[in-house]
Design an enzyme around this catalytic site. Structure first.
Site, PDB file in Angstrom:
ATOM      1  N   ARG A  46      -6.052   0.435   7.982  1.00  0.00           N
ATOM      2  CA  ARG A  46      -5.245   0.360   6.764  1.00  0.00           C
ATOM      3  C   ARG A  46      -5.534   1.608   5.948  1.00  0.00           C
ATOM      4  O   ARG A  46      -6.455   2.382   6.275  1.00  0.00           O
ATOM      5  CB  ARG A  46      -5.452  -0.926   5.968  1.00  0.00           C
ATOM      6  CG  ARG A  46      -6.720  -1.679   6.159  1.00  0.00           C
ATOM      7  CD  ARG A  46      -7.926  -0.959   5.668  1.00  0.00           C
ATOM      8  NE  ARG A  46      -7.716  -0.441   4.330  1.00  0.00           N
ATOM      9  CZ  ARG A  46      -8.347   0.588   3.819  1.00  0.00           C
ATOM     10  NH1 ARG A  46      -9.242   1.259   4.533  1.00  0.00           N
ATOM     11  NH2 ARG A  46      -8.117   1.000   2.598  1.00  0.00           N
ATOM     12  N   ARG A  89       4.294  -1.913   8.989  1.00  0.00           N
ATOM     13  CA  ARG A  89       4.062  -2.203   7.568  1.00  0.00           C
ATOM     14  C   ARG A  89       5.104  -1.440   6.767  1.00  0.00           C
ATOM     15  O   ARG A  89       5.413  -0.287   7.078  1.00  0.00           O
ATOM     16  CB  ARG A  89       2.638  -1.830   7.127  1.00  0.00           C
ATOM     17  CG  ARG A  89       1.601  -2.762   7.778  1.00  0.00           C
ATOM     18  CD  ARG A  89       0.243  -2.661   7.123  1.00  0.00           C
ATOM     19  NE  ARG A  89       0.219  -3.311   5.822  1.00  0.00           N
ATOM     20  CZ  ARG A  89      -0.787  -3.164   4.954  1.00  0.00           C
ATOM     21  NH1 ARG A  89      -1.803  -2.382   5.233  1.00  0.00           N
ATOM     22  NH2 ARG A  89      -0.764  -3.798   3.794  1.00  0.00           N
ATOM     23  N   ASP A 236       0.269   4.451  -1.616  1.00  0.00           N
ATOM     24  CA  ASP A 236       0.939   4.217  -0.334  1.00  0.00           C
ATOM     25  C   ASP A 236       2.301   4.884  -0.300  1.00  0.00           C
ATOM     26  O   ASP A 236       2.831   5.182   0.770  1.00  0.00           O
ATOM     27  CB  ASP A 236       1.045   2.719  -0.070  1.00  0.00           C
ATOM     28  CG  ASP A 236      -0.332   2.154   0.212  1.00  0.00           C
ATOM     29  OD1 ASP A 236      -1.106   1.988  -0.746  1.00  0.00           O
ATOM     30  OD2 ASP A 236      -0.664   1.948   1.398  1.00  0.00           O
ATOM     31  N   ASN A 246       0.963   1.363  -4.928  1.00  0.00           N
ATOM     32  CA  ASN A 246      -0.396   1.333  -4.389  1.00  0.00           C
ATOM     33  C   ASN A 246      -0.848  -0.121  -4.318  1.00  0.00           C
ATOM     34  O   ASN A 246      -0.149  -1.036  -4.778  1.00  0.00           O
ATOM     35  CB  ASN A 246      -1.341   2.179  -5.259  1.00  0.00           C
ATOM     36  CG  ASN A 246      -2.686   2.399  -4.600  1.00  0.00           C
ATOM     37  OD1 ASN A 246      -2.749   2.704  -3.403  1.00  0.00           O
ATOM     38  ND2 ASN A 246      -3.768   2.227  -5.330  1.00  0.00           N
ATOM     39  N   LYS A 247      -2.019  -0.310  -3.770  1.00  0.00           N
ATOM     40  CA  LYS A 247      -2.594  -1.644  -3.592  1.00  0.00           C
ATOM     41  C   LYS A 247      -2.426  -2.493  -4.850  1.00  0.00           C
ATOM     42  O   LYS A 247      -2.590  -2.005  -5.968  1.00  0.00           O
ATOM     43  CB  LYS A 247      -4.076  -1.488  -3.255  1.00  0.00           C
ATOM     44  CG  LYS A 247      -4.839  -2.772  -3.008  1.00  0.00           C
ATOM     45  CD  LYS A 247      -4.214  -3.672  -1.963  1.00  0.00           C
ATOM     46  CE  LYS A 247      -3.947  -2.951  -0.668  1.00  0.00           C
ATOM     47  NZ  LYS A 247      -3.028  -3.736   0.227  1.00  0.00           N
TER      48      LYS A 247
END
Lengths: 348, 348
Positions: A46, A89, A236, A246-247
C-alpha cells in the site's frame, strides 16, 4: 530490501507482506499478475508510490507469464493485464500512471514478443529506480522546511514501505533526522488499518527517531496546546487545484493544523499529481470492507457488537485552502496551487 | 436496570461493569468506597453524570462502611472518603459536584451517626433520581433541534450507560426517535477506549435506532460530502465561557462540523457547568495509561510494535466558537455563552 522488487532469476515480483508487520517480516513472490492485483487490493502493498511500483512490475509479470507467440498477441495480453491491475484500487493515481507510462513507452517495440517483454520490464525497473531517487529529492526539499526541535504529526505510513524505498513524508523526516535535526514524531495510529501504529512506528524504531503513537483524534489536542510545529502526510492523488486525496483522517488533521496556524505539507512525487482532474471532488474515493473497522480487539476484548453495522471510507479530500505547501521532487509548491502546479518537470 | 444503583439489602453500590460490554453484561457490587474510587478510575463506570452518581453512592458506601460511633468521627471518615473519591478522575466536574452537594446538604445533621448515614444516602439517592429526570428534560429540549430524516454524528457514549439512566446526547437521539423522527446515527468509535463502538452501538441496537460505526477520522468525510445534518456529544466539564471539555476527538469533530456549517451541540446537565472556571484552558485534562492506545488487535493481529511509545490524552477542549448550542435540562443555551450561561436554574 526494497518494498517491491523484481527477481530476475524466476521473473517474479517480490513484495514485503505489510499486513503481517510489525509482528512478522515476510516476503511474498508473485508469478501471476492477477495475484499482484489481488495483493494490491488486499493491501499486501500500500502507499501510492509503492502501488505504482507494484503495478509496474505486475505488468512485467504479465509479460513473462504470457505465452504469446507474436507481438500483437502479447500486447493484447498486456492490455488485459492493465485492465485487471488498474482496477485493484481506485484512489491512488500512481497505479494507472505507471501502467500507462509503460504501455506508452513500449508502444513502438515491434521486433519480437521477447523484445517487448524486455522493454516492459526495463520500463518497470526504471519506474522503481526513479522512485527511490525521486523520494530522496523530495526528502531533501522537504527537510528544509523542518526545524531543529520540531515535533511533527505524521499521518498513515509514507515511509520506505509506502514507496519503493525511502519514503515521501516520512522520507522528509528521515532526511531531517540524518541532517542532525532533533525531531519528535507524533504518529497518528491511522484508523482503520492502523498503518501508523503498525508500519510507521516500526520504521521509526529502525531509524532511531523519537516518536509517540497517538490515536488520530488526539492530534487536535497536541496542536491546540502548542506542542506541534509541523504536520506532514503523503497523498494518493492531487488534483490540478491542489486538493489532496489522502488516507482518511487527513482532512480533519489538516483542519486542526490550520485552526492553530501550524503548517501542513503534503509530500508527493509529481506522478501523484493528476492534472486531468480540476478539483478533489472528482477523485474516486474507495470504500472498503467493514471488518477493518469492526474487527478490533482492545486489551483482549472484542469491541463492536456482533453484526454491528459500519462504514469504511478509505480516503478523504483535503481542500487546497488547508495545504501550506506540496513538496515534490522538483521543489516545494506553494499556493495558489491552480497557478503553481505542476512544478517544473524534467523532460519526459 | 440503572447504570449505578443502591442496594438497600446490604448497603452496597451496584454498577454495570462497562469494561465487559458488549460481550458480557455483568453487575459488580461495591461495599468499600476505595473500590468505588478504583472502579471509577478503571472505567467500570464512565460518563460524567454516571461518575457523579457513582461518587454519590460511593460516599453512602463510606457512611455505612464506617464504624464511627459519633457524628464527628463519621464526618471525618466521610471527609476522608471525599478526598479519595474526588481524585478518581480529574476532568468530569460532576464527581466533585456530587460529593460537595452531599457534604453541604448534610452539614447540619448532628443527631446521631445513623441519622447522618441516612442523610448521606438520601441525598445520593436524590442525585441519582434527579439525574434521570434531568436527562429526560434535556432530551426533550434537545429533540426539538433534531429534524425528521437527520443523519447525526455522535461521539463517545452519552447514553443510559453514561448517566444513571436515559442519557444526555444519546438521550436526545432516543427521544427524537421515540417521537417518530427517522434518524440515522454515525457512531464515532471513539478511540482509544472505543466507547462508541462498544457501548453506543450496543445501546442503539437495543433501542432499534439505525446506525453505522465509523472511525473518528471518517467524520470529516461524511460532513464535507453533505451527508450529516447534526453533530451531538456530551461534556465532562463546561467552563463559564462555554468552552467544552469532552472525550478526546470532540474538538476535531466540532471543527469539521463548523467547517461545513453543520450545527454541533453539547448536551449536559447544569451540574456539568463549572462557573468557577473562566475558560477551558483551566480544566484539568487526564492522561491515561498507554495500553489503551497500544493494546489493539485488528483482525486477529497485534498492531503496535513491542515497546512502542505512545501518549493517551483522554479529553480535549472544544472552544466555544465551535459550539452551536448547549442543551441543558433548563433549555438550550446559545452563544454568547459567557452571557447566557448558566441557564435559569430552579431554586436550589
Amino acid at each position: 530490501m526494497r518494498t517491491v522488487k523484481w527477481n530476475q532469476n524466476n521473473y517474479t515480483l517480490e513484495m514485503i507482506d505489510q499486513r503481517l508487520l510489525p509482528v512478522e517480516f515476510k516476503v511474498n513472490e508473485y508469478s501471476d499478475y492477477r495475484d499482484v492485483a489481488q495483493a494490491i487490493s488486499d493491501m499486501v502493498v500500500r502507499g501510492a508510490p509503492a502501488i505504482g511500483g507494484a503495478a509496474a512490475f505486475g505488468l512485467a509479470v504479465a509479460a513473462y507469464q504470457s505465452d504469446a507467440q507474436t507481438v500483437d498477441e502479447l500486447r493484447e495480453d498486456l492490455n488485459q493485464a492493465v485492465r485487471v491491475l488498474e482496477k485493484a484500487r481506485p484512489t491512488a493515481v500512481n497505479l494507472s500512471w505507471a501502467l500507462k507510462r509503460i504501455m506508452r513507452r513500449t508502444a513502438d517495440v515491434a521486433d519480437s514478443p521477447d523484445a517487448l517483454r524486455e522493454a516492459v520490464l526495463e520500463e518497470a525497473q526504471k519506474i522503481a529506480d526513479e522512485d527511490v531517487q525521486i523520494n530522496k529529492n523530495m526528502a531533501r526539499h522537504g527537510a528544509e522546511l523542518i526545524d531543529d526541535g520540531d515535533t511533527i504529526i505524521h499521518h498513515c505510513n509514507t515511509g520506505a514501505l509506502a514507496t519503493v524505498d525511502w519514503g515521501t513524508a516520512l522520507g522528509v523526516i528521515r532526511t531531517a533526522h540524518e541532517q542532525g535535526k532533533d525531531i519528535h514524531v507524533l504518529v497518528d495510529e491511522t484508523r482503520p488499518r492502523l498503518q501508523g501504529a503498525r508500519l510507521t512506528a516500526w520504521e521509526l524504531d529502525r531509524y532511531n527517531i523519537s516518536y509517540d503513537i497517538i490515536s488520530d483524534n488526539m492530534a487536535g489536542h497536541f496542536l491546540s496546546t502548542g506542542q506541534v510545529q509541523k504536520v506532514v502526510f503523503g497523498a494518493d492523488r492531487v488534483a490540478a487545484n491542489g486538493d489532496v486525496a489522502n488516507k482518511i483522517g487527513t482532512y480533519m488533521l489538516a483542519l486542526a493544523a490550520k485552526d492553530n496556524d501550524v503548517p501542513a505539507y503534503s509530500v508527493v512525487p509529481t506522478s501523484t499529481i493528476d492534472l486531468s482532474l480540476a478539483s478533489g471532488d472528482q477523485i474516486p474515493i474507495e470504500e472498503r470492507a467493514v471488518d477493518e473497522v469492526l474487527g478490533l480487539t482492545l486489551m483482549g476484548q472484542k469491541v463492536a457488537p456482533e453484526q454491528a453495522s459500519a462504514r469504511n471510507i478509505a480516503f478523504d479530500i483535503t481542500p487546497n485552502r488547508l495545504i501550506s505547501g506540496i513538496v515534490t521532487e522538483n521543489g516545494v509548491v506553494y499556493p495558489p496551487f491552480d497557478v503553481n502546479l505542476p512544478p517544473v518537470v524534467p523532460e519526459d
